[in-house]
Scaffold this active site. Structure first.
Site, PDB file in Angstrom:
ATOM      1  N   HIS A 134      -3.208   6.918   2.928  1.00 18.58           N
ATOM      2  CA  HIS A 134      -3.619   5.552   3.232  1.00 18.58           C
ATOM      3  C   HIS A 134      -4.952   5.530   3.981  1.00 18.58           C
ATOM      4  CE1 HIS A 134      -3.342   1.624   5.467  1.00 18.58           C
ATOM      5  NE2 HIS A 134      -3.000   1.216   4.258  1.00 18.58           N
ATOM      6  N   ARG A 141       0.682   8.251   5.223  1.00 19.63           N
ATOM      7  CA  ARG A 141      -0.300   7.662   6.147  1.00 19.63           C
ATOM      8  C   ARG A 141      -1.680   8.295   5.968  1.00 19.63           C
ATOM      9  NH1 ARG A 141      -0.687   3.230   9.766  1.00 19.63           N
ATOM     10  NH2 ARG A 141       1.416   2.448  10.005  1.00 19.63           N
ATOM     11  N   SER A 201       0.830  -1.203   0.000  1.00 22.03           N
ATOM     12  CA  SER A 201       0.000   0.000   0.000  1.00 22.03           C
ATOM     13  C   SER A 201       0.867   1.258   0.000  1.00 22.03           C
ATOM     14  CB  SER A 201      -0.924   0.005   1.220  1.00 22.03           C
ATOM     15  OG  SER A 201      -1.852  -1.052   1.168  1.00 22.03           O
TER      16      SER A 201
END
Length: 211
Positions: free
Chosen positions: A45, A42, A19
């Site tokens: 994500h 992050r 990812s």
């Protein structure tokens, strides 16, 4: 019955690795210092939108300031319980307190007296913890506006502000106001986007340098 597990990845560590690799290959991250780029990855994500990177505004020292504060034991002050619940406690460097006072029984009367939302009124109960804290606002624009009013009035100054409220009324304006405050370390997402998941993702990235 067919085996529905066949053909998809089940290793959690590998899912994360792939990812983050995909995000780094697709998102425009060149303008970010390395520590902020890690946080941005992050955040992307957390929402699944690589174009989020283009809307992020920040002060260059925000991640260093927030990490230093957390390592020193500073609390994390959240406007919403969803933000607080999204913090991965095991990533916190000093078993830091994660606090949301929205449900404090004093808040409804305080909001009525101040003629504001409960989310904004709850910040008044932060005053004894606000100096040097890490503030995470991921839901209410009124909370971010109220924080900025408190600081402008000479109130305690947090170490860093993750000001990422979401919405159609006041969200974009509150975040623009944050970017105009001098001397305040901040990270935000311009426009309407934001929310608890993105904000908690940023906190978790700041709390630990490990992806």
């Amino acid at each position: 019955m067919p085996d529905t597990r066949t053909g998809y990845l089940t290793d959690a560590a590998e899912i994360y690795r792939r990812s983050f690799s995909i995000i780094r290959s697709e998102a425009e991250l060149d303008r970010f210092p390395a520590d902020i780029a890690q946080v941005v990855v992050r955040m992307i994500h957390g929402c699944g939108q690589v174009d989020l990177a283009g809307d992020i505004a920040f002060t260059p020292g925000v991640v260093a300031a927030a990490r230093s504060a957390l390592q020193g034991g500073a609390p994390i002050l959240c406007d919403a319980n969803m933000v607080a619940s999204g913090v991965t406690r095991m990533r916190l460097p000093a078993d830091n307190e994660v606090l949301c006072l929205l449900r404090d029984p004093r808040v409804p009367d305080l909001a009525a007296r101040l003629r504001t939302t409960r989310s904004a009124a709850a910040l008044e109960l932060w005053r004894d913890r606000l100096e040097g804290a890490v503030v995470a606002i991921g839901n209410a624009p009124t909370a971010l506006f109220h924080l900025l009013d408190m600081v402008a009035a000479g109130g305690p100054t947090p170490a860093a502000v993750l000001g990422i409220p979401v919405g159609f009324v006041g969200a974009a304006e509150s975040k623009e106001a944050l970017t105009e405050v001098s001397g305040l370390q901040y990270l935000t997402v311009r426009g309407r986007r934001g929310g608890s998941a993105i904000t908690a993702s940023a906190l978790n990235a700041i709390a630990s340098e490990e992806e």
